[in-house]
Structure formats: structure tokens, C-alpha cells
Design a protein around this motif. Structure first.
Motif, PDB file in Angstrom:
ATOM      1  N   MET A  50      -6.667   3.982   7.990  1.00  0.00           N
ATOM      2  CA  MET A  50      -5.310   3.938   7.458  1.00  0.00           C
ATOM      3  C   MET A  50      -4.637   5.306   7.580  1.00  0.00           C
ATOM      4  SD  MET A  50      -6.120   1.802   3.989  1.00  0.00           S
ATOM      5  CE  MET A  50      -4.449   1.441   3.530  1.00  0.00           C
ATOM      6  N   SER A  51      -3.334   5.264   7.817  1.00  0.00           N
ATOM      7  CA  SER A  51      -2.567   6.513   7.847  1.00  0.00           C
ATOM      8  C   SER A  51      -2.339   6.985   6.409  1.00  0.00           C
ATOM      9  CB  SER A  51      -1.222   6.292   8.537  1.00  0.00           C
ATOM     10  OG  SER A  51      -0.418   5.449   7.732  1.00  0.00           O
ATOM     11  N   PHE A  52      -1.871   8.212   6.280  1.00  0.00           N
ATOM     12  CA  PHE A  52      -1.608   8.761   4.955  1.00  0.00           C
ATOM     13  C   PHE A  52      -0.573   7.915   4.220  1.00  0.00           C
ATOM     14  CE2 PHE A  52       1.012  11.447   2.215  1.00  0.00           C
ATOM     15  CZ  PHE A  52       0.055  11.839   1.300  1.00  0.00           C
ATOM     16  N   GLU A  53       0.478   7.493   4.929  1.00  0.00           N
ATOM     17  CA  GLU A  53       1.537   6.696   4.311  1.00  0.00           C
ATOM     18  C   GLU A  53       0.992   5.355   3.814  1.00  0.00           C
ATOM     19  OE1 GLU A  53       1.914   8.183   7.311  1.00  0.00           O
ATOM     20  OE2 GLU A  53       3.290   9.781   6.708  1.00  0.00           O
ATOM     21  N   ASP A  54       0.082   4.745   4.594  1.00  0.00           N
ATOM     22  CA  ASP A  54      -0.514   3.469   4.173  1.00  0.00           C
ATOM     23  C   ASP A  54      -1.381   3.655   2.927  1.00  0.00           C
ATOM     24  OD1 ASP A  54       0.696   2.158   6.276  1.00  0.00           O
ATOM     25  OD2 ASP A  54      -1.074   2.285   7.585  1.00  0.00           O
ATOM     26  N   ARG A  55      -2.157   4.741   2.921  1.00  0.00           N
ATOM     27  CA  ARG A  55      -2.992   5.026   1.751  1.00  0.00           C
ATOM     28  C   ARG A  55      -2.130   5.258   0.516  1.00  0.00           C
ATOM     29  NH1 ARG A  55      -7.531   9.358   3.848  1.00  0.00           N
ATOM     30  NH2 ARG A  55      -7.975   8.291   5.789  1.00  0.00           N
ATOM     31  N   LEU A  56      -1.058   6.015   0.702  1.00  0.00           N
ATOM     32  CA  LEU A  56      -0.167   6.327  -0.407  1.00  0.00           C
ATOM     33  C   LEU A  56       0.498   5.056  -0.946  1.00  0.00           C
ATOM     34  CD1 LEU A  56       1.088   8.487  -2.194  1.00  0.00           C
ATOM     35  CD2 LEU A  56       2.883   8.772  -0.482  1.00  0.00           C
ATOM     36  N   SER A  57       0.970   4.197  -0.062  1.00  0.00           N
ATOM     37  CA  SER A  57       1.624   2.963  -0.521  1.00  0.00           C
ATOM     38  C   SER A  57       0.615   2.041  -1.218  1.00  0.00           C
ATOM     39  CB  SER A  57       2.308   2.237   0.635  1.00  0.00           C
ATOM     40  OG  SER A  57       1.363   1.794   1.569  1.00  0.00           O
ATOM     41  N   LYS A  58      -0.619   2.001  -0.732  1.00  0.00           N
ATOM     42  CA  LYS A  58      -1.655   1.203  -1.386  1.00  0.00           C
ATOM     43  C   LYS A  58      -1.928   1.741  -2.789  1.00  0.00           C
ATOM     44  CE  LYS A  58      -6.510  -0.090  -1.039  1.00  0.00           C
ATOM     45  NZ  LYS A  58      -7.799   0.234  -0.486  1.00  0.00           N
ATOM     46  N   PHE A  59      -2.045   3.065  -2.907  1.00  0.00           N
ATOM     47  CA  PHE A  59      -2.278   3.698  -4.203  1.00  0.00           C
ATOM     48  C   PHE A  59      -1.136   3.395  -5.172  1.00  0.00           C
ATOM     49  CE2 PHE A  59      -1.346   7.324  -6.960  1.00  0.00           C
ATOM     50  CZ  PHE A  59      -2.479   7.329  -7.748  1.00  0.00           C
ATOM     51  N   LEU A  60       0.104   3.539  -4.697  1.00  0.00           N
ATOM     52  CA  LEU A  60       1.262   3.281  -5.566  1.00  0.00           C
ATOM     53  C   LEU A  60       1.307   1.829  -6.022  1.00  0.00           C
ATOM     54  CD1 LEU A  60       3.988   5.398  -3.731  1.00  0.00           C
ATOM     55  CD2 LEU A  60       2.904   5.884  -5.934  1.00  0.00           C
ATOM     56  N   LYS A  61       0.997   0.912  -5.138  1.00  0.00           N
ATOM     57  CA  LYS A  61       0.998  -0.512  -5.487  1.00  0.00           C
ATOM     58  C   LYS A  61      -0.061  -0.796  -6.562  1.00  0.00           C
ATOM     59  CE  LYS A  61       0.116  -5.055  -3.596  1.00  0.00           C
ATOM     60  NZ  LYS A  61      -0.639  -5.755  -2.586  1.00  0.00           N
ATOM     61  N   GLU A  62      -1.281  -0.287  -6.356  1.00  0.00           N
ATOM     62  CA  GLU A  62      -2.357  -0.514  -7.337  1.00  0.00           C
ATOM     63  C   GLU A  62      -2.041   0.147  -8.670  1.00  0.00           C
ATOM     64  OE1 GLU A  62      -5.825   0.930  -5.329  1.00  0.00           O
ATOM     65  OE2 GLU A  62      -6.019  -0.876  -4.093  1.00  0.00           O
ATOM     66  N   SER A  63      -1.448   1.336  -8.626  1.00  0.00           N
ATOM     67  CA  SER A  63      -1.086   2.034  -9.860  1.00  0.00           C
ATOM     68  C   SER A  63      -0.031   1.256 -10.636  1.00  0.00           C
ATOM     69  CB  SER A  63      -0.563   3.435  -9.553  1.00  0.00           C
ATOM     70  OG  SER A  63      -1.563   4.225  -8.993  1.00  0.00           O
ATOM     71  N   GLU A  64       0.962   0.748  -9.928  1.00  0.00           N
ATOM     72  CA  GLU A  64       2.021  -0.025 -10.583  1.00  0.00           C
ATOM     73  C   GLU A  64       1.455  -1.293 -11.226  1.00  0.00           C
ATOM     74  OE1 GLU A  64       5.546  -0.897 -12.183  1.00  0.00           O
ATOM     75  OE2 GLU A  64       5.053   0.956 -11.144  1.00  0.00           O
ATOM     76  N   GLU A  65       0.536  -1.957 -10.541  1.00  0.00           N
ATOM     77  CA  GLU A  65      -0.094  -3.155 -11.108  1.00  0.00           C
ATOM     78  C   GLU A  65      -0.866  -2.815 -12.381  1.00  0.00           C
ATOM     79  OE1 GLU A  65      -2.483  -4.642  -7.913  1.00  0.00           O
ATOM     80  OE2 GLU A  65      -0.766  -5.500  -6.852  1.00  0.00           O
TER      81      GLU A  65
END
Length: 134
Positions: free
Chosen positions: A99-114
């Protein structure tokens, strides 16, 4: 065998309440509090015990009035059912390696929001369960 703190005995469940079970051991009745039934959280004790069940208990206390405190979970120390979660960090790294950095970051943000939504929902449900605010 006499009743002494630390003894492990076999007893019979004679009554079940919302807060625990009364167990007869050596001709006397003692209480197994709901927190001493299992290593895991017990919401309904009736899912774990029934009247007339034979159980192994440990005497954890006898007070001045003769009340006997018993524990099922301490009588079975080898049956530890609670263990910390084991995480395979290598497989986690392999999943994110492509995964690219942007993909990792978006995954992290999504999980954090949940997770934050779950926490807020749980806090709100605890607040609304009490007395009404004025």
C-alpha cells in the motif's frame, strides 16, 4: 474436610440469584459471587450454572458472622480462558507493504473514525440509561 480459607472442595449449587450462587459445601452454604464464577464477564449466571450442579469451589473467606465466600474460577486455575490477543505483526506488515502512504493513511483514518463512533455510541447509551437530566 473442614472449611478453611484456601481449601478446594466440591459442592452443590442450591440456589441461584442475580448476584451469585449459593453452594453447599461440608454441610454449610456459602456464596459464589457472580464475579467469581468465570474468568470472563458473566452477564447472566444462569448460563453458567444450574441448581443441583456439582462444582469445585475454593474457600476465599469466612467472616465473623460465619458467612462463607467461595470462588469457582480460583478453584480451576488451569482453565484460564482469558488471554491477551496475539497479533502476527509479520502478516500485518505484509498486508500493508504493497500500500502507498496515502492508502495506509486513509485506512487508518477510516478505522479511527469507526472506533470513535463506537465509543461515542457507548458513552451516549450509558448516559441515557441513568437519571434524566434537568
Amino acid at each position: 474436610m473442614t472449611l478453611q480459607v484456601g481449601n478446594i472442595l466440591e459442592g452443590t449449587v442450591v440456589n441461584i440469584t442475580n448476584f451469585g450462587a449459593f453452594v453447599e459445601v461440608s454441610g454449610k452454604t456459602g456464596l459464589v459471587h457472580i464475579s467469581e464464577v468465570s474468568d470472563n464477564y458473566v452477564k447472566d449466571i444462569r448460563q453458567h450454572l444450574k441448581e443441583q450442579d456439582k462444582v469445585k469451589v475454593k474457600v476465599i473467606g469466612i467472616d465473623e458472622q460465619g458467612k462463607i465466600s467461595l470462588s469457582i474460577r480460583q478453584a480451576n486455575p488451569g482453565k484460564k480462558s482469558f488471554r491477551p490477543a496475539e497479533i502476527d505483526w509479520d502478516s500485518e506488515r505484509k498486508k500493508t507493504a504493497n500500500m502507498s502512504f496515502e492508502d495506509r493513511l486513509s485506512k487508518f483514518l477510516k478505522e479511527s473514525e469507526e472506533r470513535m463512533q463506537d465509543l461515542k455510541k457507548n458513552q451516549d447509551s450509558k448516559r441515557s440509561g441513568g437519571y434524566a437530566r434537568r
